[in-house]
Design a protein around this motif. Structure first.
Motif, PDB file in Angstrom:
ATOM      1  N   GLU A   1     -30.417  20.856  30.846  1.00  0.00           N
ATOM      2  CA  GLU A   1     -29.339  21.611  30.636  1.00  0.00           C
ATOM      3  C   GLU A   1     -28.997  21.944  32.258  1.00  0.00           C
ATOM      4  O   GLU A   1     -29.605  21.971  33.183  1.00  0.00           O
ATOM      5  CB  GLU A   1     -29.793  22.771  30.085  1.00  0.00           C
ATOM      6  CG  GLU A   1     -30.223  22.901  28.664  1.00  0.00           C
ATOM      7  CD  GLU A   1     -28.810  22.655  27.783  1.00  0.00           C
ATOM      8  OE1 GLU A   1     -27.749  22.704  28.129  1.00  0.00           O
ATOM      9  OE2 GLU A   1     -29.125  22.194  26.562  1.00  0.00           O
ATOM     10  N   THR A   4     -26.424  21.602  26.131  1.00  0.00           N
ATOM     11  CA  THR A   4     -25.022  22.278  25.750  1.00  0.00           C
ATOM     12  C   THR A   4     -24.395  22.690  27.057  1.00  0.00           C
ATOM     13  O   THR A   4     -23.125  22.794  27.085  1.00  0.00           O
ATOM     14  CB  THR A   4     -25.685  23.671  25.246  1.00  0.00           C
ATOM     15  OG1 THR A   4     -26.513  23.243  24.145  1.00  0.00           O
ATOM     16  CG2 THR A   4     -24.911  24.716  24.988  1.00  0.00           C
ATOM     17  N   VAL A   5     -24.847  23.108  28.275  1.00  0.00           N
ATOM     18  CA  VAL A   5     -24.225  23.295  29.565  1.00  0.00           C
ATOM     19  C   VAL A   5     -23.985  21.842  30.409  1.00  0.00           C
ATOM     20  O   VAL A   5     -24.912  21.457  30.852  1.00  0.00           O
ATOM     21  CB  VAL A   5     -24.966  24.192  30.463  1.00  0.00           C
ATOM     22  CG1 VAL A   5     -24.460  24.455  31.850  1.00  0.00           C
ATOM     23  CG2 VAL A   5     -25.360  25.580  29.587  1.00  0.00           C
ATOM     24  N   GLU A  57     -25.967  33.022  33.698  1.00  0.00           N
ATOM     25  CA  GLU A  57     -26.866  33.159  32.687  1.00  0.00           C
ATOM     26  C   GLU A  57     -26.037  31.972  31.418  1.00  0.00           C
ATOM     27  O   GLU A  57     -24.654  32.377  31.447  1.00  0.00           O
ATOM     28  CB  GLU A  57     -26.856  34.524  32.073  1.00  0.00           C
ATOM     29  CG  GLU A  57     -27.865  35.310  32.785  1.00  0.00           C
ATOM     30  CD  GLU A  57     -27.982  36.511  32.033  1.00  0.00           C
ATOM     31  OE1 GLU A  57     -27.428  36.882  30.909  1.00  0.00           O
ATOM     32  OE2 GLU A  57     -29.063  37.433  32.378  1.00  0.00           O
ATOM     33  N   ALA A  58     -26.670  31.223  30.709  1.00  0.00           N
ATOM     34  CA  ALA A  58     -26.084  30.596  29.689  1.00  0.00           C
ATOM     35  C   ALA A  58     -25.646  31.800  28.750  1.00  0.00           C
ATOM     36  O   ALA A  58     -26.252  32.314  28.111  1.00  0.00           O
ATOM     37  CB  ALA A  58     -27.129  29.483  29.172  1.00  0.00           C
ATOM     38  N   ASP A  59     -24.366  31.461  28.387  1.00  0.00           N
ATOM     39  CA  ASP A  59     -23.833  32.259  27.125  1.00  0.00           C
ATOM     40  C   ASP A  59     -23.141  31.099  26.189  1.00  0.00           C
ATOM     41  O   ASP A  59     -21.875  30.985  26.378  1.00  0.00           O
ATOM     42  CB  ASP A  59     -22.902  33.103  27.721  1.00  0.00           C
ATOM     43  CG  ASP A  59     -22.041  34.161  26.653  1.00  0.00           C
ATOM     44  OD1 ASP A  59     -22.684  34.038  25.464  1.00  0.00           O
ATOM     45  OD2 ASP A  59     -21.142  34.448  26.824  1.00  0.00           O
ATOM     46  N   GLY A  60     -24.003  30.737  25.385  1.00  0.00           N
ATOM     47  CA  GLY A  60     -23.546  29.537  24.338  1.00  0.00           C
ATOM     48  C   GLY A  60     -23.391  28.330  25.231  1.00  0.00           C
ATOM     49  O   GLY A  60     -24.248  27.731  25.956  1.00  0.00           O
ATOM     50  N   ALA A  61     -22.204  27.785  24.987  1.00  0.00           N
ATOM     51  CA  ALA A  61     -22.032  26.589  25.946  1.00  0.00           C
ATOM     52  C   ALA A  61     -20.943  26.958  27.395  1.00  0.00           C
ATOM     53  O   ALA A  61     -20.525  26.355  27.962  1.00  0.00           O
ATOM     54  CB  ALA A  61     -20.846  25.628  25.272  1.00  0.00           C
ATOM     55  N   ASN A  62     -21.367  28.341  27.680  1.00  0.00           N
ATOM     56  CA  ASN A  62     -20.644  28.685  29.117  1.00  0.00           C
ATOM     57  C   ASN A  62     -21.733  29.284  29.826  1.00  0.00           C
ATOM     58  O   ASN A  62     -23.029  29.540  29.480  1.00  0.00           O
ATOM     59  CB  ASN A  62     -19.564  29.814  28.965  1.00  0.00           C
ATOM     60  CG  ASN A  62     -18.455  29.207  27.990  1.00  0.00           C
ATOM     61  OD1 ASN A  62     -17.818  28.215  28.265  1.00  0.00           O
ATOM     62  ND2 ASN A  62     -18.216  29.897  26.849  1.00  0.00           N
ATOM     63  N   ARG A 109     -22.233  32.347  32.745  1.00  0.00           N
ATOM     64  CA  ARG A 109     -21.606  33.724  33.021  1.00  0.00           C
ATOM     65  C   ARG A 109     -22.207  34.456  34.418  1.00  0.00           C
ATOM     66  O   ARG A 109     -23.587  34.442  34.394  1.00  0.00           O
ATOM     67  CB  ARG A 109     -21.592  34.643  31.890  1.00  0.00           C
ATOM     68  CG  ARG A 109     -20.817  36.060  32.034  1.00  0.00           C
ATOM     69  CD  ARG A 109     -20.522  36.686  30.468  1.00  0.00           C
ATOM     70  NE  ARG A 109     -21.838  36.791  29.874  1.00  0.00           N
ATOM     71  CZ  ARG A 109     -22.682  37.880  29.882  1.00  0.00           C
ATOM     72  NH1 ARG A 109     -22.117  39.106  30.518  1.00  0.00           N
ATOM     73  NH2 ARG A 109     -23.594  38.152  29.087  1.00  0.00           N
ATOM     74  N   ASP A 113     -37.437  33.141  27.650  1.00  0.00           N
ATOM     75  CA  ASP A 113     -36.518  33.769  28.403  1.00  0.00           C
ATOM     76  C   ASP A 113     -37.173  34.784  29.412  1.00  0.00           C
ATOM     77  O   ASP A 113     -36.644  34.965  30.661  1.00  0.00           O
ATOM     78  CB  ASP A 113     -36.056  35.095  27.288  1.00  0.00           C
ATOM     79  CG  ASP A 113     -35.017  34.462  26.593  1.00  0.00           C
ATOM     80  OD1 ASP A 113     -34.655  33.268  26.724  1.00  0.00           O
ATOM     81  OD2 ASP A 113     -34.699  34.948  25.514  1.00  0.00           O
TER      82      ASP A 113
END
Length: 679
Positions: free
Chosen positions: A254, A305-306, A350-355, A357, A490
């Motif tokens: 990722e 995803t990223v 931080e990964a926020d789904g495919a984004n 932030r 996490d």
């Protein structure tokens, strides 16, 4: 020519009263007077010269003859009339030639048509009867020239054919199935995968009473190669392939952005490869016993995803603006600046789904602002449950008279990504704020006693031990609230050198390799067992593909970022505090809370043993392995009770792969083996 008696020709009366043959016209006459023709019962009378010799249905020749001039008719007998009487002329037939319908009466045609249909039907019945009789007579034997997976069954009785087939494929049905996934080879045990030959169904498919043309005619012309019938336990095959996938899959990398020394560090995303389990099951089912050589299993590309686009957008819209200059924090009439390096030190992406932030640590920023702005009072502080001298202790909450950390973090983050310098000021106000987690809240959690503990020994490996220390430090002191789930990944992330991890040994694609964070599976296994013995809900865990003797059989949990996690849920109704540390010889994890459960765990003996194989690994980073340990299956069950009532009753089975012998390099070809070179 044989003469036959014929009736006298029909006569008509001419204009002069002299009788003439029917159809004739007087010589030199322009018109033919109307005459009446006597009806014929059979064929029209003909003289010898004018006789029609061809069949009456050939109308074309009759028409041609009718168009020719009529010849003089010979006297009918020796008593012809006087010479001065008009000659009898045979005129051409002027009526239409007879058709098929005229030639054959309708009743005769119908009788002939019925007769043809009956004959054809009778022939079909005879042929059908012969076909059915042949199918019945030959059904108790295998058709000629019949083979199944190379085993010749031609002409054998059913029972004997089943026995010959079973014995002929005895080795093939028990030997491991060689498979390949990309550059990696592996083996599938047919028994473990739920594959079995059904000899009875195989033979029955081409014996017994059947009207299938290919089988009936196969007794005459030969049936050829036939596919074996097999039985498949779909669940067992799926489980076996997923076990292989754990070794063969290469998870995607990722994309990530971290910060070191005030600079952004990018982890480039990379595609991974995954075993297409459904497709692999189809390949193995179709090719087992009939395919020659290694079965190629299908792969799927696993995209991160990223990806690059997400990284590029996050850099241009968040990271680069944040690092472009300071952010001013205005508190009432005072202000101070936070430098790009200070912002980066408090920042995470931080990964926020495919984004991705931008997240800032409000507590860290509030401490900087409070030190520099005298008018700022103390921020509110939540109560804490900490470990002091090896036991839980409550640190009381503090009511704030200064900055709200969450409000400050949000205001600074908004200003940090602004590209206009006029917008890079974060205005906040002082307020008296209450902590979100009070001292009373902490006391009600009941974190007072040990509810479960577990320890595992670790081998001497100073580099790997550093990862054990870093991993336990990241989860030590974690408070899991009632009903909350704890994710080990996490808690450990980011697994980078900047976060205290080092490169050590891991198992990738079934082979020993090196990666950052090697050894963290021991932290996962120890934590899982502490939670498991505490009666906490097992949300997800995955044992290792190969058994390590330092862990309890079946009761261990690997971890691999980002695809394999270990998660449990706090179902006690009280708080659970995790204590984790490393001694000189063991990793230790203890769960503190309120002991409410009685837990009983049972592990079966080993069964379904599998033998190690020899594998070749062409990877330049290959580590040779001697192998030798068998694979096996174990069953694990747990009963969790509270006050005599069963709260949870769970069970699972796990199959370990054998420790295969690994030889670094390409698998030798047949030519290499024939050359007699030593390894």
């Amino acid at each position: 020519m044989r003469e036959e008696e014929t009736p006298a020709p029909n006569e008509v009366t001419g204009a002069d009263g002299v009788p003439t043959d029917s159809g004739a016209s007087p010589p030199h006459s322009e018109e033919t007077p109307h005459t009446e023709q006597t009806p014929r019962t059979e064929e029209a009378p003909r003289t010898e010269d004018a006789a029609v010799t061809d069949p009456p249905d050939e109308s074309t020749e009759q028409t041609e003859r009718a168009a020719e001039p009529a010849e003089e008719a010979a006297p009918a007998d020796d008593h012809a009339g006087p010479a001065d009487e008009p000659e009898t002329i045979v005129l051409p037939v002027t009526s239409e030639p007879p058709t098929d319908e005229d030639a054959v009466p309708t009743s005769k045609k119908k009788r002939r048509g019925r007769r043809g249909v009956l004959i054809a039907a009778g022939a079909l019945v005879l042929l059908g009867g012969a076909y059915v009789a042949g199918a019945w007579y030959l059904g108790d034997r295998v058709p000629g020239d019949t083979t199944v997976a190379g085993v010749n069954l031609s002409g054998l009785p059913e029972a004997e054919a089943e026995q010959v087939l079973t014995e002929g494929l005895a080795d093939a049905t028990t030997e491991p199935i060689d498979v390949r996934f990309g550059d990696v080879s592996a083996a599938v045990d047919p028994a473990t995968a739920g594959l079995a030959l059904d000899a009875e169904a195989t033979v029955a498919s081409f014996t017994g009473f059947t009207l299938k043309p290919e089988v009936v005619f196969g007794h005459i012309f030969g049936l050829g190669e036939q596919d074996p019938a097999i039985t498949v336990d779909a669940d067992a095959l799926d489980a076996a392939l997923r076990t292989i996938a754990e070794d063969l899959d290469e998870p995607p990398v990722e994309g990530a952005i971290s910060f070191e020394d005030g600079e952004a560090v990018i982890t480039e995303p990379e595609d991974g490869t995954g075993l297409d389990v459904a497709g692999a099951a189809e390949v193995i089912t179709d090719g087992w016993l009939t395919a020659t050589g290694t079965l190629e299993l299908p792969a799927t590309v696993v995209s991160p995803t990223v990806d690059d686009a997400v990284i590029e957008e996050a850099m241009s819209t968040q990271v680069e603006p944040m690092l472009s200059g300071p952010v001013t924090v205005a508190v009432n009439d005072d202000s101070t600046e936070l430098s790009p390096a200070e912002l980066a030190a408090a920042a995470t992406m931080e990964a926020d789904g495919a984004n991705l932030r931008l997240i800032l640590d409000g507590e860290q920023l509030a401490g900087l602002v409070t030190e520099r702005v005298p008018s700022v009072g103390e921020s509110p502080k939540d109560a804490q449950i900490v470990l002091s001298d090896g036991e839980p202790e409550i640190v009381p909450a503090v009511t704030g008279t200064g900055l709200d950390p969450a409000e400050l973090a949000e205001a600074v983050a908004t200003s940090a990504v602004a590209t206009n310098s006029d917008e890079r000021t974060a205005a906040v106000e002082l307020a008296q704020t209450e902590p979100e987690f009070s001292t009373e809240d902490a006391e009600e959690l009941g974190v007072t006693e040990v509810i479960g503990t577990f320890r595992t020994p670790y081998p001497y490996d100073p580099v790997r031990t550093e990862n054990l220390r870093a991993g336990t430090a990241h989860i030590n002191g974690t408070l899991v609230m009632p009903g909350e789930q704890f994710s080990l990944l996490d808690a450990l992330r980011p697994i980078t050198t900047a976060n205290g991890y080092t490169v050590s040994g891991v198992v990738v694609n079934g082979f020993h390799s090196d990666a950052i964070g090697g050894g963290l599976s021991q932290v996962s296994t120890t934590t899982f067992n502490a939670a498991y013995e505490s009666g906490l809900t097992d949300v997800t865990h995955q044992p290792h593909s190969r058994w390590f003797s330092r862990y309890p059989e079946g009761r261990e949990a690997t971890v691999f970022d980002p695809s394999i996690d270990m998660v449990f849920e706090n179902n006690t109704g009280y708080g659970v505090l995790i204590q984790a540390y490393v001694t000189d010889s063991h990793v230790v994890v203890t769960m503190w809370g309120t002991d409410v459960f009685d837990v009983n765990i049972d592990v079966s003996g080993r069964y379904n043993f599998t033998q190690p194989q020899t594998l070749y690994n062409p990877d330049p980073q290959c580590h040779a392995e001697p192998g030798g340990q068998q694979g096996f299956t174990v069953d694990v069950s747990r009963t969790v009770s509270k006050g005599g009532d069963v709260v949870e009753n769970d069970a699972y089975s796990w199959t370990y792969a054998p420790w295969n012998r690994v030889i670094c390099g390409e698998e030798p070809s047949d030519d290499d083996e024939d050359s007699g070179d030593d390894e």
